[in-house]
Design a protein around this motif. Structure first.
Motif, mmCIF file in Angstrom:
data_model
loop_
_atom_site.group_PDB
_atom_site.id
_atom_site.type_symbol
_atom_site.label_atom_id
_atom_site.label_comp_id
_atom_site.label_asym_id
_atom_site.label_seq_id
_atom_site.Cartn_x
_atom_site.Cartn_y
_atom_site.Cartn_z
ATOM 1 N N GLY A 31 -6.525 -3.647 -14.571
ATOM 2 C CA GLY A 31 -5.818 -2.984 -13.389
ATOM 3 C C GLY A 31 -6.249 -3.207 -11.877
ATOM 4 N N ASP A 32 -7.163 -4.072 -11.757
ATOM 5 C CA ASP A 32 -7.791 -4.410 -10.506
ATOM 6 C C ASP A 32 -8.005 -3.102 -9.744
ATOM 7 O OD1 ASP A 32 -8.677 -6.145 -8.221
ATOM 8 O OD2 ASP A 32 -6.814 -6.025 -7.366
ATOM 9 N N PHE A 33 -9.054 -2.113 -10.172
ATOM 10 C CA PHE A 33 -9.579 -1.116 -9.771
ATOM 11 C C PHE A 33 -10.940 -0.883 -10.277
ATOM 12 C CE2 PHE A 33 -6.341 0.341 -12.897
ATOM 13 C CZ PHE A 33 -7.459 0.965 -13.721
ATOM 14 N N ALA A 96 -16.331 9.320 1.047
ATOM 15 C CA ALA A 96 -16.555 7.987 0.932
ATOM 16 C C ALA A 96 -15.896 7.636 -0.638
ATOM 17 C CB ALA A 96 -17.713 7.261 0.885
ATOM 18 N N LEU A 97 -14.535 7.951 -0.687
ATOM 19 C CA LEU A 97 -13.967 8.105 -2.156
ATOM 20 C C LEU A 97 -12.756 7.241 -1.959
ATOM 21 C CD1 LEU A 97 -14.121 11.892 -3.387
ATOM 22 C CD2 LEU A 97 -15.755 10.229 -3.805
ATOM 23 N N ARG A 98 -12.599 6.181 -2.888
ATOM 24 C CA ARG A 98 -11.425 5.285 -2.856
ATOM 25 C C ARG A 98 -10.468 5.712 -3.692
ATOM 26 N NH1 ARG A 98 -15.430 2.226 -0.858
ATOM 27 N NH2 ARG A 98 -15.028 0.583 0.286
ATOM 28 N N ARG A 99 -10.729 6.661 -4.820
ATOM 29 C CA ARG A 99 -9.624 7.079 -5.730
ATOM 30 C C ARG A 99 -10.183 8.500 -6.257
ATOM 31 N NH1 ARG A 99 -6.768 3.176 -8.567
ATOM 32 N NH2 ARG A 99 -6.680 4.283 -10.602
ATOM 33 N N VAL A 100 -9.453 9.541 -6.299
ATOM 34 C CA VAL A 100 -9.570 10.771 -6.685
ATOM 35 C C VAL A 100 -8.792 11.200 -7.740
ATOM 36 C CG1 VAL A 100 -9.841 13.299 -5.816
ATOM 37 C CG2 VAL A 100 -10.362 11.405 -4.430
ATOM 38 N N PRO A 101 -9.517 11.740 -8.890
ATOM 39 C CA PRO A 101 -8.468 12.283 -10.008
ATOM 40 C C PRO A 101 -7.706 13.446 -9.726
ATOM 41 C CG PRO A 101 -10.809 11.855 -10.745
ATOM 42 C CD PRO A 101 -10.859 11.726 -9.219
ATOM 43 N N LEU A 108 -6.378 16.022 -16.771
ATOM 44 C CA LEU A 108 -6.112 14.922 -15.927
ATOM 45 C C LEU A 108 -4.543 14.713 -16.164
ATOM 46 C CD1 LEU A 108 -7.522 12.656 -14.319
ATOM 47 C CD2 LEU A 108 -7.220 11.273 -16.147
ATOM 48 N N ILE A 109 -3.917 14.593 -14.657
ATOM 49 C CA ILE A 109 -2.500 14.382 -14.733
ATOM 50 C C ILE A 109 -2.255 13.190 -13.843
ATOM 51 C CG2 ILE A 109 -1.645 16.758 -15.145
ATOM 52 C CD1 ILE A 109 -1.175 17.196 -12.102
ATOM 53 N N GLY A 110 -3.210 12.698 -13.048
ATOM 54 C CA GLY A 110 -3.032 11.435 -12.445
ATOM 55 C C GLY A 110 -4.105 11.189 -11.269
ATOM 56 N N ILE A 111 -4.125 10.213 -10.511
ATOM 57 C CA ILE A 111 -5.110 9.795 -9.636
ATOM 58 C C ILE A 111 -4.352 9.549 -8.469
ATOM 59 C CG2 ILE A 111 -5.090 7.260 -10.237
ATOM 60 C CD1 ILE A 111 -8.377 7.785 -10.487
ATOM 61 N N VAL A 112 -5.166 9.714 -7.264
ATOM 62 C CA VAL A 112 -4.609 9.332 -5.984
ATOM 63 C C VAL A 112 -5.652 8.490 -5.228
ATOM 64 C CG1 VAL A 112 -5.552 11.321 -4.836
ATOM 65 C CG2 VAL A 112 -3.814 10.247 -3.990
ATOM 66 N N SER A 113 -5.032 7.223 -4.843
ATOM 67 C CA SER A 113 -5.989 6.066 -4.364
ATOM 68 C C SER A 113 -5.775 5.872 -2.831
ATOM 69 C CB SER A 113 -5.790 4.835 -5.357
ATOM 70 O OG SER A 113 -4.525 4.276 -5.142
ATOM 71 N N LEU A 114 -6.588 5.221 -2.171
ATOM 72 C CA LEU A 114 -6.093 4.802 -0.930
ATOM 73 C C LEU A 114 -4.920 3.986 -0.882
ATOM 74 C CD1 LEU A 114 -9.823 3.317 0.208
ATOM 75 C CD2 LEU A 114 -8.954 5.632 0.702
ATOM 76 N N GLY A 115 -4.557 3.173 -1.995
ATOM 77 C CA GLY A 115 -3.446 2.640 -1.916
ATOM 78 C C GLY A 115 -2.203 3.334 -1.977
ATOM 79 N N ASP A 116 -2.410 4.382 -3.099
ATOM 80 C CA ASP A 116 -1.381 5.407 -2.904
ATOM 81 C C ASP A 116 -1.297 6.129 -1.479
ATOM 82 O OD1 ASP A 116 -0.948 5.089 -5.559
ATOM 83 O OD2 ASP A 116 -2.472 6.712 -5.907
ATOM 84 N N ALA A 118 -1.781 4.667 1.575
ATOM 85 C CA ALA A 118 -1.075 3.707 2.407
ATOM 86 C C ALA A 118 0.235 3.483 2.120
ATOM 87 C CB ALA A 118 -1.966 2.442 2.328
ATOM 88 N N GLU A 119 0.420 3.624 0.823
ATOM 89 C CA GLU A 119 2.169 3.089 0.496
ATOM 90 C C GLU A 119 2.927 4.350 0.834
ATOM 91 O OE1 GLU A 119 4.394 3.099 -3.973
ATOM 92 O OE2 GLU A 119 2.396 1.815 -3.669
ATOM 93 N N HIS A 120 2.326 5.423 0.997
ATOM 94 C CA HIS A 120 3.304 6.544 1.560
ATOM 95 C C HIS A 120 2.957 7.065 2.869
ATOM 96 C CE1 HIS A 120 3.298 6.862 -2.744
ATOM 97 N NE2 HIS A 120 4.776 7.337 -2.769
ATOM 98 N N GLY A 121 2.420 6.227 3.654
ATOM 99 C CA GLY A 121 2.024 6.301 5.196
ATOM 100 C C GLY A 121 1.096 7.349 5.519
ATOM 101 N N SER A 122 0.302 7.716 4.616
ATOM 102 C CA SER A 122 -0.786 8.511 4.832
ATOM 103 C C SER A 122 -2.037 7.625 4.890
ATOM 104 C CB SER A 122 -0.792 9.586 3.963
ATOM 105 O OG SER A 122 0.346 10.230 3.916
ATOM 106 N N GLY A 123 -2.061 6.519 4.822
ATOM 107 C CA GLY A 123 -3.460 5.954 4.766
ATOM 108 C C GLY A 123 -3.920 5.126 6.065
ATOM 109 N N ASP A 124 -3.243 5.413 7.179
ATOM 110 C CA ASP A 124 -3.476 4.569 8.263
ATOM 111 C C ASP A 124 -5.086 4.871 8.617
ATOM 112 O OD1 ASP A 124 -2.905 7.338 8.863
ATOM 113 O OD2 ASP A 124 -2.946 7.145 10.930
ATOM 114 N N ASP A 125 -5.629 3.707 8.626
ATOM 115 C CA ASP A 125 -7.153 3.409 8.696
ATOM 116 C C ASP A 125 -7.794 4.340 7.936
ATOM 117 O OD1 ASP A 125 -6.330 1.687 10.951
ATOM 118 O OD2 ASP A 125 -6.301 3.386 12.308
#
Length: 137
Positions: A31-33, A96-101, A108-116, A118-125
């Motif tokens: 999964g490259d995570f 300092a979290l890159r992924r949060v359940p 558990l219903i999902g996970i939110v990552s820095l990539g998620d 960024a993909e949705h415009g909320s990850g600027d910097d």
């Protein structure tokens, strides 16, 4: 305001408490995570990181066939599906979290990552900020 449910990854890869360090590493590679939630009866009971496998596992004398429950982190930061993305973004920076359940109750219903984000415009910097906050940089 965007909600976590709008940006999260659903059906994340998971481990059970009896999964091996080898299985955890293979899931991470595929999964490259670097973190996988650990569940028992659909409830999150911990997470295993690539660093856990190396530092707590291998360097601690465990083998690749030992169970992940011997090295998992049990004090897990989670968010809910209706939490605001901006609050989760700040939580990720502060912790300092890159992924949060993402949990609904304890399930558990999902996970939110820095990539998620960024993909949705909320990850600027946010990656830069998380990296600054992370220990052992």
């Amino acid at each position: 305001m965007a909600k976590v449910r709008d940006v999260m990854t659903t059906n994340p890869d998971v481990l059970d408490t009896y999964s091996t360090l080898s299985k955890a590493a293979k899931i991470m590679k595929a999964g490259d995570f670097g973190v996988v939630p650990v569940v028992k009866d659909d409830a999150i009971v911990g997470v295993v990181t690539d660093r856990d496998i190396i530092v707590r596992g291998i360097a601690g004398g465990l083998g690749l066939e030992d169970p992940v429950d011997s090295i998992m982190t049990t004090d897990v930061t989670t968010v809910g599906p209706d939490d605001d993305v901006s609050e989760v973004r700040q939580l990720m920076i502060d912790g300092a979290l890159r992924r949060v359940p993402v949990v609904d109750g304890e399930r558990l219903i999902g996970i939110v990552s820095l990539g998620d984000l960024a993909e949705h415009g909320s990850g600027d910097d946010v990656l830069t900020e998380v990296s600054k906050a992370a220990p052992n940089n």
